[in-house]
Design an enzyme around this catalytic site. Structure first.
Site, PDB file in Angstrom:
ATOM      1  N   CYS A  50      27.770  -0.450  26.009  1.00 44.20           N
ATOM      2  CA  CYS A  50      29.082   0.195  25.846  1.00 44.20           C
ATOM      3  C   CYS A  50      29.024   1.206  24.710  1.00 44.20           C
ATOM      4  O   CYS A  50      28.558   0.897  23.619  1.00 44.20           O
ATOM      5  CB  CYS A  50      30.156  -0.856  25.560  1.00 44.20           C
ATOM      6  SG  CYS A  50      30.524  -1.823  27.033  1.00 44.20           S
ATOM      7  N   ARG A 100      32.145  -6.563  16.681  1.00 47.83           N
ATOM      8  CA  ARG A 100      31.005  -5.629  16.686  1.00 47.83           C
ATOM      9  C   ARG A 100      30.695  -5.031  15.320  1.00 47.83           C
ATOM     10  O   ARG A 100      30.260  -3.873  15.219  1.00 47.83           O
ATOM     11  CB  ARG A 100      31.214  -4.483  17.688  1.00 47.83           C
ATOM     12  CG  ARG A 100      31.358  -4.899  19.109  1.00 47.83           C
ATOM     13  CD  ARG A 100      30.140  -5.629  19.665  1.00 47.83           C
ATOM     14  NE  ARG A 100      30.479  -6.126  20.975  1.00 47.83           N
ATOM     15  CZ  ARG A 100      31.045  -7.320  21.184  1.00 47.83           C
ATOM     16  NH1 ARG A 100      31.248  -8.155  20.172  1.00 47.83           N
ATOM     17  NH2 ARG A 100      31.362  -7.699  22.390  1.00 47.83           N
ATOM     18  N   GLU A 154      31.015   2.355  19.457  1.00 47.73           N
ATOM     19  CA  GLU A 154      30.324   1.067  19.281  1.00 47.73           C
ATOM     20  C   GLU A 154      28.846   1.345  18.977  1.00 47.73           C
ATOM     21  O   GLU A 154      28.227   0.675  18.164  1.00 47.73           O
ATOM     22  CB  GLU A 154      30.456   0.208  20.548  1.00 47.73           C
ATOM     23  CG  GLU A 154      29.755  -1.126  20.418  1.00 47.73           C
ATOM     24  CD  GLU A 154      30.164  -2.130  21.483  1.00 47.73           C
ATOM     25  OE1 GLU A 154      31.337  -2.141  21.902  1.00 47.73           O
ATOM     26  OE2 GLU A 154      29.293  -2.906  21.900  1.00 47.73           O
TER      27      GLU A 154
HETATM   28  C1  LIG Z   1      22.191  -2.519  29.048  1.00 47.38           C
HETATM   29  C2  LIG Z   1      22.797  -2.879  27.709  1.00 47.38           C
HETATM   30  C3  LIG Z   1      23.750  -3.887  27.633  1.00 47.38           C
HETATM   31  C4  LIG Z   1      24.317  -4.222  26.396  1.00 47.38           C
HETATM   32  N1  LIG Z   1      25.253  -5.211  26.348  1.00 47.38           N
HETATM   33  C5  LIG Z   1      25.787  -5.562  25.155  1.00 47.38           C
HETATM   34  C6  LIG Z   1      26.757  -6.614  25.071  1.00 47.38           C
HETATM   35  O1  LIG Z   1      27.136  -7.234  26.054  1.00 47.38           O
HETATM   36  N2  LIG Z   1      27.251  -6.923  23.843  1.00 47.38           N
HETATM   37  C7  LIG Z   1      26.847  -6.273  22.708  1.00 47.38           C
HETATM   38  O2  LIG Z   1      27.318  -6.621  21.614  1.00 47.38           O
HETATM   39  N3  LIG Z   1      25.943  -5.279  22.765  1.00 47.38           N
HETATM   40  C8  LIG Z   1      25.404  -4.908  23.949  1.00 47.38           C
HETATM   41  N4  LIG Z   1      24.487  -3.898  24.007  1.00 47.38           N
HETATM   42  C9  LIG Z   1      24.144  -3.159  22.780  1.00 47.38           C
HETATM   43  C10 LIG Z   1      22.926  -3.718  22.016  1.00 47.38           C
HETATM   44  O3  LIG Z   1      21.995  -4.319  22.891  1.00 47.38           O
HETATM   45  C11 LIG Z   1      23.333  -4.722  20.949  1.00 47.38           C
HETATM   46  O4  LIG Z   1      24.210  -4.137  20.012  1.00 47.38           O
HETATM   47  C12 LIG Z   1      22.104  -5.286  20.214  1.00 47.38           C
HETATM   48  O5  LIG Z   1      22.518  -6.326  19.374  1.00 47.38           O
HETATM   49  C13 LIG Z   1      21.376  -4.231  19.377  1.00 47.38           C
HETATM   50  O6  LIG Z   1      20.155  -4.798  18.940  1.00 47.38           O
HETATM   51  P1  LIG Z   1      18.868  -3.896  18.669  1.00 47.38           P
HETATM   52  O7  LIG Z   1      17.788  -4.787  18.192  1.00 47.38           O
HETATM   53  O8  LIG Z   1      18.559  -3.060  19.837  1.00 47.38           O
HETATM   54  O9  LIG Z   1      19.410  -3.021  17.466  1.00 47.38           O
HETATM   55  P2  LIG Z   1      19.225  -1.459  17.230  1.00 47.38           P
HETATM   56  O10 LIG Z   1      19.960  -0.708  18.282  1.00 47.38           O
HETATM   57  O11 LIG Z   1      17.801  -1.141  17.027  1.00 47.38           O
HETATM   58  O12 LIG Z   1      19.992  -1.311  15.841  1.00 47.38           O
HETATM   59  C14 LIG Z   1      21.379  -1.547  15.770  1.00 47.38           C
HETATM   60  C15 LIG Z   1      21.800  -1.541  14.293  1.00 47.38           C
HETATM   61  O13 LIG Z   1      21.227  -2.655  13.634  1.00 47.38           O
HETATM   62  C16 LIG Z   1      20.421  -2.224  12.540  1.00 47.38           C
HETATM   63  N5  LIG Z   1      19.298  -3.158  12.465  1.00 47.38           N
HETATM   64  C17 LIG Z   1      18.476  -3.564  13.460  1.00 47.38           C
HETATM   65  N6  LIG Z   1      17.611  -4.488  12.995  1.00 47.38           N
HETATM   66  C18 LIG Z   1      17.898  -4.653  11.681  1.00 47.38           C
HETATM   67  C19 LIG Z   1      17.352  -5.457  10.641  1.00 47.38           C
HETATM   68  N7  LIG Z   1      16.337  -6.311  10.850  1.00 47.38           N
HETATM   69  N8  LIG Z   1      17.883  -5.352   9.394  1.00 47.38           N
HETATM   70  C20 LIG Z   1      18.916  -4.507   9.151  1.00 47.38           C
HETATM   71  N9  LIG Z   1      19.475  -3.728  10.085  1.00 47.38           N
HETATM   72  C21 LIG Z   1      18.974  -3.807  11.344  1.00 47.38           C
HETATM   73  C22 LIG Z   1      20.015  -0.793  12.870  1.00 47.38           C
HETATM   74  O14 LIG Z   1      19.709  -0.053  11.701  1.00 47.38           O
HETATM   75  C23 LIG Z   1      21.296  -0.306  13.529  1.00 47.38           C
HETATM   76  O15 LIG Z   1      22.247  -0.034  12.523  1.00 47.38           O
HETATM   77  C24 LIG Z   1      23.916  -3.538  25.224  1.00 47.38           C
HETATM   78  C25 LIG Z   1      22.946  -2.529  25.310  1.00 47.38           C
HETATM   79  C26 LIG Z   1      22.393  -2.200  26.537  1.00 47.38           C
HETATM   80  C27 LIG Z   1      21.339  -1.121  26.596  1.00 47.38           C
END
Ligand SMILES: Cc1cc2nc3c(=O)[nH]c(=O)nc-3n(C[C@H](O)[C@H](O)[C@H](O)COP(=O)(O)OP(=O)(O)OC[C@H]3O[C@@H](n4cnc5c(N)ncnc54)[C@H](O)[C@@H]3O)c2cc1C
EC number: 1.3.1.98
Length: 298
Positions: free
Chosen positions: A221, A173, A291
């Site tokens: 999580c 992660r 996380e």
């Molecule tokens: C219901 C649910 C289930 C989930 N299950 C999982 C799972 O099984 N496994 C898991 O790993 N995660 C899980 N997650 C967490 C999340 O979905 C992941 O971590 C996902 O990869 C985050 O992506 P995001 O686009 O929403 O990023 P954001 O939440 O918008 O950002 C996350 C981080 O990435 C950075 N970021 C985003 N885009 C960029 C970019 N283009 N350039 C530089 N930095 C960037 C942001 O600044 C921040 O630091 C879950 C979340 C939910 C709500």
């Protein structure tokens, strides 16, 4: 000229002021970002980033907001969203180039359409390619970093460069991708396979998620699993399922999820996180690490 007017004048994408971040996060909490910038394309992103640098305005990139808690006081500076500018997908044999703003679910679906397998583990993760690469999203033993060959990045002055996966330090992660870098595009290598079989596997994995994870507003999580243990189990053993602060509560179905109700605040979520951490440490001696990422004005 103030920064808002300058961006409006020099960019064609969408620029908003005082944009409530609760509308851009899965938890549905978070105060306003001073500026919310959605560039039209990659060139405009570079121009916008250069303007912000000239004006000394800090920025935060956001994907789908599914792994962040934005504080109630919001975000000073600019939030950049790339879902419009970088929503690209190109394929050459087993190699895919996916824009950072593309949703993971679309990436997985498009890969299977081309009989390419290897990303099924990520089905149900509601992030973008950029967010998944940044945090090395993973599930069911798979991690996105394991399929990445290289990543195109932009620095805080608008200059672009590429890094090979082995230089990005993907581990549980996390990655070594700096807070000041913008992920533009990922080059992903997959395996040839049966797309329909891949879809059947996804149906199984989504079924398992439905059985084990709550529906409703969450950020997935909240805590990383400590070595050799599951954070959810430690929280459950501390008797914290159902614990509530204001409009935030620990899920009864999966103790590592915090759910929010309408009217919840980021303070509710953060206070609940603090209580869970303290009580788990008292009960089992384990210091849980976050996380999710807490961002914004303290
Ligand atoms: C219901 C649910 C289930 C989930 N299950 C999982 C799972 O099984 N496994 C898991 O790993 N995660 C899980 N997650 C967490 C999340 O979905 C992941 O971590 C996902 O990869 C985050 O992506 P995001 O686009 O929403 O990023 P954001 O939440 O918008 O950002 C996350 C981080 O990435 C950075 N970021 C985003 N885009 C960029 C970019 N283009 N350039 C530089 N930095 C960037 C942001 O600044 C921040 O630091 C879950 C979340 C939910 C709500």
């Amino acid at each position: 000229m103030d920064i808002y007017r300058r961006l409006m004048k020099e960019m064609e994408g969408e620029i908003r002021r005082d944009e409530p971040m609760s509308a851009h996060t899965w938890l549905g909490v978070g105060g306003p970002a001073d500026l919310f910038v959605s560039p039209r394309d990659r060139d405009e992103l570079a121009r916008g980033v250069a303007i912000l640098a000239e004006e000394g305005i800090p920025f935060l990139v956001i994907g789908n907001g599914s792994n962040v808690v934005v504080r109630d006081k919001g975000i000073r500076g600019a939030v950049l969203t790339l879902t419009r500018a970088l929503n690209t997908f190109a394929i050459d044999g087993r190699i895919i180039r996916a824009g950072a703003g593309m949703g993971l679910s679309r990436l997985i679906d498009s890969s299977l359409d081309h009989s390419l397998r290897g990303l099924e583990f990520a089905a149900g993760i509601p992030g973008t390619v950029g967010g998944a690469v940044k945090v090395n999203a993973g599930s069911h033993g798979g991690e996105i970093g394991g399929s990445i060959r290289s990543v195109d990045l932009m620095d805080a002055s608008g200059e672009t460069f590429a890094r090979r996966a082995e230089d990005l330090g993907f581990s549980y992660r996390t990655s070594l991708i700096s807070r000041d870098w913008i992920i533009l595009e990922a080059e992903i290598e997959l395996e040839e396979g049966d797309g329909e079989e891949g879809r059947r596997r996804i149906a199984e994995l989504l079924g398992e998620r439905r059985r084990t994870q709550p529906t409703g507003r969450s950020a997935g999580c909240i805590f990383r699993n400590p070595k050799g243990a599951a954070a959810g189990m430690l929280i459950d053993r501390a008797g914290l399922k159902g614990l509530r602060v204001g409009g935030a509560r620990v899920s009864e179905r999966h103790a590592n999820f915090i759910l929010t109700e309408p009217g919840a605040s980021a303070d509710d979520v953060i206070d609940l996180i603090t209580q869970v951490r303290e009580q788990v440490e008292r009960r089992s001696g384990v210091e849980l690490e976050l996380e999710v990422e807490i961002v914004g004005q303290d």
